[in-house]
Design a protein around this motif. Structure first.
Motif, PDB file in Angstrom:
ATOM      1  N   LEU A  85       0.791  -1.227   0.000  1.00 53.80           N
ATOM      2  CA  LEU A  85       0.000   0.000   0.000  1.00 53.80           C
ATOM      3  C   LEU A  85       0.826   1.281   0.000  1.00 53.80           C
ATOM      4  CD1 LEU A  85      -2.739  -1.047   2.581  1.00 53.80           C
ATOM      5  CD2 LEU A  85      -2.928  -0.981   0.076  1.00 53.80           C
ATOM      6  N   ASP A  86       2.085   1.196   0.365  1.00 58.11           N
ATOM      7  CA  ASP A  86       2.913   2.395   0.540  1.00 58.11           C
ATOM      8  C   ASP A  86       4.250   2.187  -0.171  1.00 58.11           C
ATOM      9  OD1 ASP A  86       4.561   4.454   1.475  1.00 58.11           O
ATOM     10  OD2 ASP A  86       3.839   4.313   3.533  1.00 58.11           O
ATOM     11  N   GLY A  87       4.412   2.851  -1.303  1.00 56.39           N
ATOM     12  CA  GLY A  87       5.620   2.687  -2.104  1.00 56.39           C
ATOM     13  C   GLY A  87       6.887   3.108  -1.381  1.00 56.39           C
ATOM     14  N   GLU A  88       6.821   4.187  -0.617  1.00 50.23           N
ATOM     15  CA  GLU A  88       8.006   4.645   0.121  1.00 50.23           C
ATOM     16  C   GLU A  88       8.403   3.613   1.180  1.00 50.23           C
ATOM     17  OE1 GLU A  88       9.585   8.353   2.888  1.00 50.23           O
ATOM     18  OE2 GLU A  88       7.537   8.385   2.123  1.00 50.23           O
ATOM     19  N   PHE A  89       7.411   3.083   1.893  1.00 49.55           N
ATOM     20  CA  PHE A  89       7.694   2.046   2.888  1.00 49.55           C
ATOM     21  C   PHE A  89       8.284   0.814   2.209  1.00 49.55           C
ATOM     22  CE2 PHE A  89       6.551  -1.703   5.364  1.00 49.55           C
ATOM     23  CZ  PHE A  89       7.073  -1.361   6.604  1.00 49.55           C
ATOM     24  N   ARG A  90       7.736   0.448   1.046  1.00 48.81           N
ATOM     25  CA  ARG A  90       8.235  -0.719   0.311  1.00 48.81           C
ATOM     26  C   ARG A  90       9.713  -0.554  -0.022  1.00 48.81           C
ATOM     27  NH1 ARG A  90       4.461  -1.061  -3.055  1.00 48.81           N
ATOM     28  NH2 ARG A  90       5.269   0.430  -4.564  1.00 48.81           N
ATOM     29  N   GLU A  91      10.108   0.656  -0.478  1.00 48.72           N
ATOM     30  CA  GLU A  91      11.508   0.899  -0.818  1.00 48.72           C
ATOM     31  C   GLU A  91      12.399   0.817   0.427  1.00 48.72           C
ATOM     32  OE1 GLU A  91      12.063   4.502  -3.052  1.00 48.72           O
ATOM     33  OE2 GLU A  91      10.354   4.023  -4.351  1.00 48.72           O
ATOM     34  N   LEU A  92      11.954   1.419   1.508  1.00 43.30           N
ATOM     35  CA  LEU A  92      12.737   1.386   2.745  1.00 43.30           C
ATOM     36  C   LEU A  92      12.824  -0.027   3.317  1.00 43.30           C
ATOM     37  CD1 LEU A  92      11.391   4.656   4.385  1.00 43.30           C
ATOM     38  CD2 LEU A  92      13.671   4.281   3.401  1.00 43.30           C
ATOM     39  N   LEU A  93      11.718  -0.750   3.234  1.00 45.98           N
ATOM     40  CA  LEU A  93      11.709  -2.138   3.714  1.00 45.98           C
ATOM     41  C   LEU A  93      12.651  -2.996   2.875  1.00 45.98           C
ATOM     42  CD1 LEU A  93      10.449  -4.176   5.704  1.00 45.98           C
ATOM     43  CD2 LEU A  93       8.663  -4.582   3.986  1.00 45.98           C
ATOM     44  N   ASN A  94      12.658  -2.770   1.577  1.00 49.24           N
ATOM     45  CA  ASN A  94      13.552  -3.520   0.695  1.00 49.24           C
ATOM     46  C   ASN A  94      15.010  -3.227   1.034  1.00 49.24           C
ATOM     47  OD1 ASN A  94      14.206  -5.271  -1.459  1.00 49.24           O
ATOM     48  ND2 ASN A  94      14.498  -3.516  -2.806  1.00 49.24           N
ATOM     49  N   GLU A  95      15.339  -1.953   1.274  1.00 47.24           N
ATOM     50  CA  GLU A  95      16.706  -1.599   1.669  1.00 47.24           C
ATOM     51  C   GLU A  95      17.072  -2.279   2.985  1.00 47.24           C
ATOM     52  OE1 GLU A  95      17.226   2.646   1.849  1.00 47.24           O
ATOM     53  OE2 GLU A  95      16.403   2.907  -0.164  1.00 47.24           O
ATOM     54  N   TRP A  96      16.157  -2.231   3.953  1.00 43.11           N
ATOM     55  CA  TRP A  96      16.415  -2.873   5.249  1.00 43.11           C
ATOM     56  C   TRP A  96      16.632  -4.372   5.066  1.00 43.11           C
ATOM     57  CZ3 TRP A  96      13.545  -6.777   7.464  1.00 43.11           C
ATOM     58  CH2 TRP A  96      13.989  -7.180   8.726  1.00 43.11           C
ATOM     59  N   TRP A  97      15.797  -5.021   4.259  1.00 42.97           N
ATOM     60  CA  TRP A  97      15.876  -6.465   4.060  1.00 42.97           C
ATOM     61  C   TRP A  97      17.201  -6.845   3.410  1.00 42.97           C
ATOM     62  CZ3 TRP A  97      14.788 -10.685   6.031  1.00 42.97           C
ATOM     63  CH2 TRP A  97      14.646 -11.877   5.324  1.00 42.97           C
ATOM     64  N   GLN A  98      17.659  -6.065   2.425  1.00 40.87           N
ATOM     65  CA  GLN A  98      18.949  -6.353   1.787  1.00 40.87           C
ATOM     66  C   GLN A  98      20.082  -6.258   2.808  1.00 40.87           C
ATOM     67  OE1 GLN A  98      19.081  -7.586  -1.276  1.00 40.87           O
ATOM     68  NE2 GLN A  98      16.867  -7.345  -1.347  1.00 40.87           N
ATOM     69  N   GLN A  99      20.039  -5.230   3.657  1.00 40.37           N
ATOM     70  CA  GLN A  99      21.069  -5.074   4.689  1.00 40.37           C
ATOM     71  C   GLN A  99      20.986  -6.205   5.708  1.00 40.37           C
ATOM     72  OE1 GLN A  99      20.298  -1.177   6.213  1.00 40.37           O
ATOM     73  NE2 GLN A  99      21.234  -0.139   4.476  1.00 40.37           N
ATOM     74  N   ALA A 100      19.766  -6.571   6.085  1.00 36.64           N
ATOM     75  CA  ALA A 100      19.574  -7.640   7.071  1.00 36.64           C
ATOM     76  C   ALA A 100      20.128  -8.954   6.552  1.00 36.64           C
ATOM     77  CB  ALA A 100      18.096  -7.788   7.414  1.00 36.64           C
ATOM     78  N   GLN A 101      19.882  -9.256   5.286  1.00 32.27           N
ATOM     79  CA  GLN A 101      20.398 -10.496   4.709  1.00 32.27           C
ATOM     80  C   GLN A 101      21.921 -10.474   4.660  1.00 32.27           C
ATOM     81  OE1 GLN A 101      17.972 -10.341   1.103  1.00 32.27           O
ATOM     82  NE2 GLN A 101      17.110 -12.311   1.706  1.00 32.27           N
ATOM     83  N   ALA A 102      22.511  -9.336   4.317  1.00 33.18           N
ATOM     84  CA  ALA A 102      23.970  -9.243   4.256  1.00 33.18           C
ATOM     85  C   ALA A 102      24.582  -9.437   5.635  1.00 33.18           C
ATOM     86  CB  ALA A 102      24.395  -7.893   3.673  1.00 33.18           C
ATOM     87  N   ILE A 103      23.969  -8.847   6.645  1.00 30.95           N
ATOM     88  CA  ILE A 103      24.488  -8.983   8.005  1.00 30.95           C
ATOM     89  C   ILE A 103      24.316 -10.402   8.506  1.00 30.95           C
ATOM     90  CG2 ILE A 103      24.081  -8.316  10.410  1.00 30.95           C
ATOM     91  CD1 ILE A 103      23.573  -5.472   9.333  1.00 30.95           C
ATOM     92  N   SER A 104      23.158 -11.000   8.243  1.00 28.04           N
ATOM     93  CA  SER A 104      22.933 -12.355   8.744  1.00 28.04           C
ATOM     94  C   SER A 104      23.815 -13.366   8.034  1.00 28.04           C
ATOM     95  CB  SER A 104      21.457 -12.742   8.625  1.00 28.04           C
ATOM     96  OG  SER A 104      21.082 -12.867   7.269  1.00 28.04           O
ATOM     97  N   LEU A 105      24.229 -13.079   6.809  1.00 25.60           N
ATOM     98  CA  LEU A 105      25.146 -13.984   6.119  1.00 25.60           C
ATOM     99  C   LEU A 105      26.537 -13.917   6.729  1.00 25.60           C
ATOM    100  CD1 LEU A 105      24.142 -13.490   2.387  1.00 25.60           C
ATOM    101  CD2 LEU A 105      23.642 -15.429   3.873  1.00 25.60           C
ATOM    102  N   LYS A 106      26.935 -12.719   7.177  1.00 27.07           N
ATOM    103  CA  LYS A 106      28.239 -12.588   7.812  1.00 27.07           C
ATOM    104  C   LYS A 106      28.229 -13.299   9.154  1.00 27.07           C
ATOM    105  CE  LYS A 106      28.720  -8.164   7.857  1.00 27.07           C
ATOM    106  NZ  LYS A 106      29.189  -6.807   8.031  1.00 27.07           N
ATOM    107  N   GLY A 107      27.275 -12.981   9.979  1.00 27.51           N
ATOM    108  CA  GLY A 107      27.141 -13.609  11.286  1.00 27.51           C
ATOM    109  C   GLY A 107      28.260 -13.230  12.241  1.00 27.51           C
ATOM    110  N   ASP A 108      28.039 -13.503  13.480  1.00 27.42           N
ATOM    111  CA  ASP A 108      29.043 -13.267  14.501  1.00 27.42           C
ATOM    112  C   ASP A 108      29.746 -14.582  14.785  1.00 27.42           C
ATOM    113  OD1 ASP A 108      28.344 -10.646  14.765  1.00 27.42           O
ATOM    114  OD2 ASP A 108      27.131 -10.936  16.553  1.00 27.42           O
ATOM    115  N   VAL A 109      31.035 -14.609  14.603  1.00 27.35           N
ATOM    116  CA  VAL A 109      31.810 -15.804  14.889  1.00 27.35           C
ATOM    117  C   VAL A 109      32.944 -15.408  15.818  1.00 27.35           C
ATOM    118  CG1 VAL A 109      33.263 -17.621  13.930  1.00 27.35           C
ATOM    119  CG2 VAL A 109      31.297 -16.817  12.650  1.00 27.35           C
ATOM    120  N   GLN A 110      33.035 -16.110  16.916  1.00 23.60           N
ATOM    121  CA  GLN A 110      34.141 -15.897  17.833  1.00 23.60           C
ATOM    122  C   GLN A 110      34.709 -17.267  18.173  1.00 23.60           C
ATOM    123  OE1 GLN A 110      32.685 -13.651  21.150  1.00 23.60           O
ATOM    124  NE2 GLN A 110      32.332 -11.841  19.925  1.00 23.60           N
TER     125      GLN A 110
END
Length: 142
Positions: A85-110
């Motif tokens: 319903l909201d194109g601006e939200f869709r764009e921001l959500l897509n940006e967030w999702w791309q960043q979230a996937q990149a971060i979760s792929l890196k992961g925290d390893v110690q």
């Protein structure tokens, strides 16, 4: 945009113990707090039409109980409806999702090895599965 699944949201909510997980979750909660359609809570508007949820309540419920699949599905549905319903939200959500996937792929390893001598293989890394070690034990009674 790839759909954000309930399983992905549940996994994210379950990773709040890590710094990366907290950062990604904070990004999502900031996004759902953005005003939408003049209001951000569930209910009906003055003319009786249904008001779409911002996702704040659903995100809070999932954060409190990340193992509950109903909370994860409710948030995934909210995000999908808002994005539709909201194109601006869709764009921001897509940006967030791309960043979230990149971060979760890196992961925290110690990796840490401490103590004395390790008698056997030692692996350091992330996401090992289906490992087999074929070892022979040296005889010490000679």
């Amino acid at each position: 945009m790839d759909p954000i699944t309930a399983a992905a949201l549940a996994a994210l909510a379950g990773s709040l113990g890590s710094e990366a997980g907290r950062q990604v979750w904070q990004g999502l909660t900031a996004l759902v707090r953005r005003p939408f359609g003049g209001a951000s809570a569930q209910g009906t508007q003055g003319d009786g039409t249904l008001q779409v949820s911002s996702g704040e309540l659903e995100a809070a419920a999932l954060e409190r109980d990340p193992a509950n699949p109903m909370h994860a599905q409710a948030l995934a549905t909210c995000l999908g409806v808002r994005a539709a319903l909201d194109g601006e939200f869709r764009e921001l959500l897509n940006e967030w999702w791309q960043q979230a996937q990149a971060i979760s792929l890196k992961g925290d390893v110690q990796n840490s090895i401490s103590g004395g001598t390790q008698n056997g293989p030692v692996l350091q890394g992330r996401d090992f599965s289906s490992l087999t070690f074929n070892m022979t034990r040296a005889r010490t009674d000679r």
